[in-house]
Each structure stands twice: as structure tokens, then as C-alpha cells.
Design an enzyme around this catalytic site. Structure first.
Site, PDB file in Angstrom:
ATOM      1  N   ARG A   1      -3.324  -0.887   5.285  1.00  7.28           N
ATOM      2  CA  ARG A   1      -3.861  -1.950   4.435  1.00  7.28           C
ATOM      3  C   ARG A   1      -2.909  -3.119   4.243  1.00  7.28           C
ATOM      4  O   ARG A   1      -3.292  -4.277   4.475  1.00  7.28           O
ATOM      5  CB  ARG A   1      -4.257  -1.370   3.073  1.00  7.28           C
ATOM      6  CG  ARG A   1      -5.355  -0.339   3.176  1.00  7.28           C
ATOM      7  CD  ARG A   1      -5.598   0.377   1.874  1.00  7.28           C
ATOM      8  NE  ARG A   1      -4.484   1.280   1.574  1.00  7.28           N
ATOM      9  CZ  ARG A   1      -4.362   1.949   0.439  1.00  7.28           C
ATOM     10  NH1 ARG A   1      -5.265   1.803  -0.517  1.00  7.28           N
ATOM     11  NH2 ARG A   1      -3.347   2.762   0.246  1.00  7.28           N
TER      12      ARG A   1
ATOM     13  N   CYS B   1       0.867  -1.175   0.000  1.00  8.91           N
ATOM     14  CA  CYS B   1       0.000   0.000   0.000  1.00  8.91           C
ATOM     15  C   CYS B   1       0.908   1.230   0.000  1.00  8.91           C
ATOM     16  O   CYS B   1       2.089   1.115  -0.319  1.00  8.91           O
ATOM     17  CB  CYS B   1      -0.995  -0.007   1.170  1.00  8.91           C
ATOM     18  SG  CYS B   1      -0.291   0.155   2.807  1.00  8.91           S
TER      19      CYS B   1
ATOM     20  N   ASP C   1      -8.252   3.196   1.428  1.00  6.05           N
ATOM     21  CA  ASP C   1      -7.317   3.634   2.464  1.00  6.05           C
ATOM     22  C   ASP C   1      -8.106   4.205   3.641  1.00  6.05           C
ATOM     23  O   ASP C   1      -8.787   5.218   3.497  1.00  6.05           O
ATOM     24  CB  ASP C   1      -6.370   4.691   1.898  1.00  6.05           C
ATOM     25  CG  ASP C   1      -5.220   5.015   2.839  1.00  6.05           C
ATOM     26  OD1 ASP C   1      -5.268   4.621   4.026  1.00  6.05           O
ATOM     27  OD2 ASP C   1      -4.262   5.667   2.381  1.00  6.05           O
TER      28      ASP C   1
END
Length: 150
Positions: A14, A8, A122
Site C-alpha cells: 500500500r 503501511c 491490505d
């Protein structure tokens, strides 16, 4: 043994969540897989996952406390068989830096898992519900990833 890298932006929300869930299943099922995570940006190198990611993971039986953020490096494209981006922006960044002779297969994490949703959102600037959404998507993707890799 196949090696996977979850990616990420900052490697604190994440990708460590995806990493922690897959690592949990690798250990539980005694699978011939290895997983790590990294970020395309150098924002949080050496830092533990976001406290909200850790709390959400812990609530569901996963421990992310030993993970530390790092940035993707060129060697990753040679070391890993699969590099999974959490969203299209990070996928574009990875493809731009991937050496032409590297063997890693770079793709969207959720697309590889054949989930309808293509990107893991996100949660960093949102509320706690976003971390639950991330964890749910990662749990849903994990067994499909395992099935495709083993």
C-alpha cells in the site's frame, strides 16, 4: 517544501503504491513536495515492493521498481510534515511512537484526502483484484492530497 511519508505495515504494497503515484504527480506537475514511504514493521527492510504491486502499478503507468522497504524511525516524526497511515492499526502504532515534541501531523491517508472510505485495505493475502483496489484508492486520493498540501 512539504514532506510526506506514506505508511503501511510492511512497506511493500500500500504505502509504496501511494508513494509511487504521488511521486509521479510531483514530477509531472513540478510540485514543491517530497514523498517517501515506510512500514511500521521490519518485515521486508531493503526489499522491493511486492511483485503484484509493481505489476499493477506498471499496468497503470507507474514505476515502483526503485523503491525499497524501510521501517519508520523516530526521526521521521521530525523530518516529515505529514505522515499518512493506510489503516487504523498503523495509525495507532504511529501515534504510540510519535514523540510529544514532534511536529509531524499523523493521520489516515484517505481521511486526509476526504474520501468516504477511511482505510486502504491490505491486499497482501488476497488476489490480484486487491492490488487494483489499492491503486484505485491511491489514484483517487492523490490529487486531493496535492490540493490540500499546495
Amino acid at each position: 517544501m512539504k514532506k510526506c511519508l506514506m505508511v503501511c505495515l510492511g512497506n511493500i504494497c500500500r504505502s509504496p503504491t501511494a508513494h509511487g503515484i504521488l511521486a509521479h504527480e510531483i514530477e509531472r506537475q513540478k510540485l514543491p513536495l517530497f514523498v517517501d514511504s515506510a512500514g511500521t514493521a521490519a518485515y521486508h527492510i531493503g526489499k522491493a515492493p511486492d511483485s503484484r504491486s509493481q505489476a499493477t502499478a506498471k499496468k497503470h503507468g507507474y514505476d515502483l521498481s526503485d523503491l525499497r522497504a524501510r521501517q519508520v524511525v523516530i526521526d521521521d516524526f521530525y523530518e516529515y510534515d505529514f505522515i499518512f497511515a493506510m489503516d487504523n492499526s498503523n495509525l495507532a502504532n504511529l501515534k504510540a511512537m510519535q514523540p510529544k515534541d514532534a511536529n509531524a501531523k499523523v493521520s489516515l491517508y484517505l481521511a486526509f484526502a476526504n474520501l468516504e472510505q477511511q482505510e486502504v485495505p491490505d491486499p497482501y493475502y488476497g488476489d490480484g483484484d486487491g492490488f487494483e483496489v489499492v491503486l484505485d484508492l491511491c489514484e483517487r486520493a492523490t490529487q486531493q492530497i496535492i490540493d490540500r498540501l499546495t
